[in-house]
Scaffold this motif. Structure first.
Motif, short mmCIF file in Angstrom:
data_model
loop_
_atom_site.label_atom_id
_atom_site.label_comp_id
_atom_site.label_asym_id
_atom_site.label_seq_id
_atom_site.Cartn_x
_atom_site.Cartn_y
_atom_site.Cartn_z
N ARG A 1 0.68 -1.13 0.10
CA ARG A 1 -0.06 -0.03 -0.08
C ARG A 1 0.87 1.33 0.04
O ARG A 1 0.62 2.22 -0.77
N GLU A 2 1.88 1.50 0.82
CA GLU A 2 2.72 2.51 0.75
C GLU A 2 3.45 2.95 -0.32
O GLU A 2 3.47 4.01 -0.75
N LYS A 3 3.99 1.87 -1.00
CA LYS A 3 4.57 2.04 -2.37
C LYS A 3 3.55 2.43 -3.28
O LYS A 3 4.14 3.29 -4.11
N THR A 4 2.36 1.73 -3.26
CA THR A 4 1.40 2.33 -4.21
C THR A 4 0.96 3.90 -4.10
O THR A 4 0.86 4.44 -5.26
N LEU A 5 0.77 4.07 -2.98
CA LEU A 5 0.46 5.36 -2.79
C LEU A 5 1.56 6.69 -3.00
O LEU A 5 1.32 7.77 -3.49
N GLU A 6 2.94 6.07 -2.71
CA GLU A 6 3.84 6.98 -2.94
C GLU A 6 4.21 7.13 -4.54
O GLU A 6 4.29 8.31 -5.00
N SER A 7 3.79 6.03 -5.30
CA SER A 7 3.77 6.00 -6.52
C SER A 7 2.79 7.00 -7.28
O SER A 7 2.97 7.68 -8.29
N LEU A 8 1.60 6.95 -6.59
CA LEU A 8 0.23 7.76 -7.08
C LEU A 8 0.70 9.14 -7.04
O LEU A 8 0.35 9.95 -7.79
N GLY A 9 1.33 9.46 -5.81
CA GLY A 9 1.61 10.74 -5.58
C GLY A 9 2.68 11.34 -6.35
O GLY A 9 2.44 12.52 -7.02
N PHE A 10 3.69 10.58 -6.80
CA PHE A 10 4.65 11.05 -7.84
C PHE A 10 3.94 11.10 -9.24
O PHE A 10 4.16 12.09 -10.09
N THR A 11 3.03 10.21 -9.40
CA THR A 11 2.30 10.04 -10.87
C THR A 11 1.55 11.59 -10.92
O THR A 11 1.68 12.15 -12.03
N LEU A 12 0.67 11.93 -9.89
CA LEU A 12 -0.07 13.15 -9.93
C LEU A 12 0.87 14.36 -9.95
O LEU A 12 0.31 15.28 -10.60
N ASN A 13 2.01 14.41 -9.24
CA ASN A 13 2.74 15.61 -9.44
C ASN A 13 3.17 15.69 -10.66
O ASN A 13 3.52 16.84 -11.24
N LYS A 14 3.79 14.67 -11.48
CA LYS A 14 4.16 14.43 -12.76
C LYS A 14 3.26 15.11 -13.72
O LYS A 14 3.57 16.07 -14.51
N ILE A 15 1.96 14.77 -13.70
CA ILE A 15 0.78 15.14 -14.34
C ILE A 15 0.75 16.53 -14.26
O ILE A 15 0.56 17.44 -15.07
N PHE A 16 0.60 17.13 -12.85
CA PHE A 16 0.32 18.65 -12.65
C PHE A 16 1.51 19.33 -13.25
O PHE A 16 1.14 20.49 -14.03
N LEU A 17 2.51 19.00 -13.00
CA LEU A 17 3.89 19.96 -13.74
C LEU A 17 3.90 19.78 -14.99
O LEU A 17 3.99 21.06 -15.81
N GLN A 18 3.38 18.59 -15.73
CA GLN A 18 3.31 18.83 -17.13
C GLN A 18 2.28 19.59 -17.87
O GLN A 18 2.41 20.46 -18.67
N ASP A 19 1.28 19.68 -17.10
CA ASP A 19 -0.24 20.30 -17.53
C ASP A 19 0.07 22.22 -17.26
O ASP A 19 -0.59 22.71 -17.86
N HIS A 20 0.76 22.29 -16.12
CA HIS A 20 1.14 23.60 -15.91
C HIS A 20 2.55 24.13 -16.26
O HIS A 20 2.84 25.40 -15.81
N SER A 21 3.07 23.44 -16.97
CA SER A 21 4.53 23.93 -17.42
C SER A 21 4.21 25.09 -18.61
O SER A 21 3.22 25.21 -19.25
N ILE A 22 5.10 26.01 -18.61
CA ILE A 22 5.27 26.88 -19.66
C ILE A 22 5.83 26.26 -20.96
O ILE A 22 6.53 25.70 -21.00
N ARG A 23 4.93 26.70 -22.13
CA ARG A 23 5.18 25.94 -23.32
C ARG A 23 5.71 27.34 -24.22
O ARG A 23 5.25 28.25 -24.18
N HIS A 24 6.54 26.75 -24.99
CA HIS A 24 7.36 27.77 -25.82
C HIS A 24 6.99 27.34 -27.23
O HIS A 24 7.30 26.39 -27.72
N TYR A 25 6.39 28.12 -27.93
CA TYR A 25 5.87 27.95 -29.34
C TYR A 25 6.79 28.60 -30.53
O TYR A 25 7.18 29.96 -30.05
#
Length: 63
Positions: A18-42
């Motif tokens: 359980r602990e490993k799964t929840l840590e992995s979930l937290g990592f995944t959610l942080n990664k998604i958040f950072l990708q969605d809110h990163s500055i995009r250069h066009y």
């Protein structure tokens, strides 16, 4: 942005992992958040200037 889907199986929430799964979930959610809110250069592609009129036709100049 858009939708993201994360699947967590029931067996991944058992006491041993359980602990490993929840840590992995937290990592995944942080990664998604950072990708969605990163500055995009066009980059605007370099193109030849557009003409407002057609090219001048070439005529056969017979002299």
């Amino acid at each position: 942005m858009g939708w993201h889907s994360i699947t967590i199986w029931e067996c991944e929430l058992k006491t041993k992992v359980r602990e490993k799964t929840l840590e992995s979930l937290g990592f995944t959610l942080n990664k998604i958040f950072l990708q969605d809110h990163s500055i995009r250069h066009y980059e605007i592609p370099e193109e030849e200037p557009m003409m407002a009129a057609e090219d001048t036709p070439e005529y056969n100049n017979k002299r």
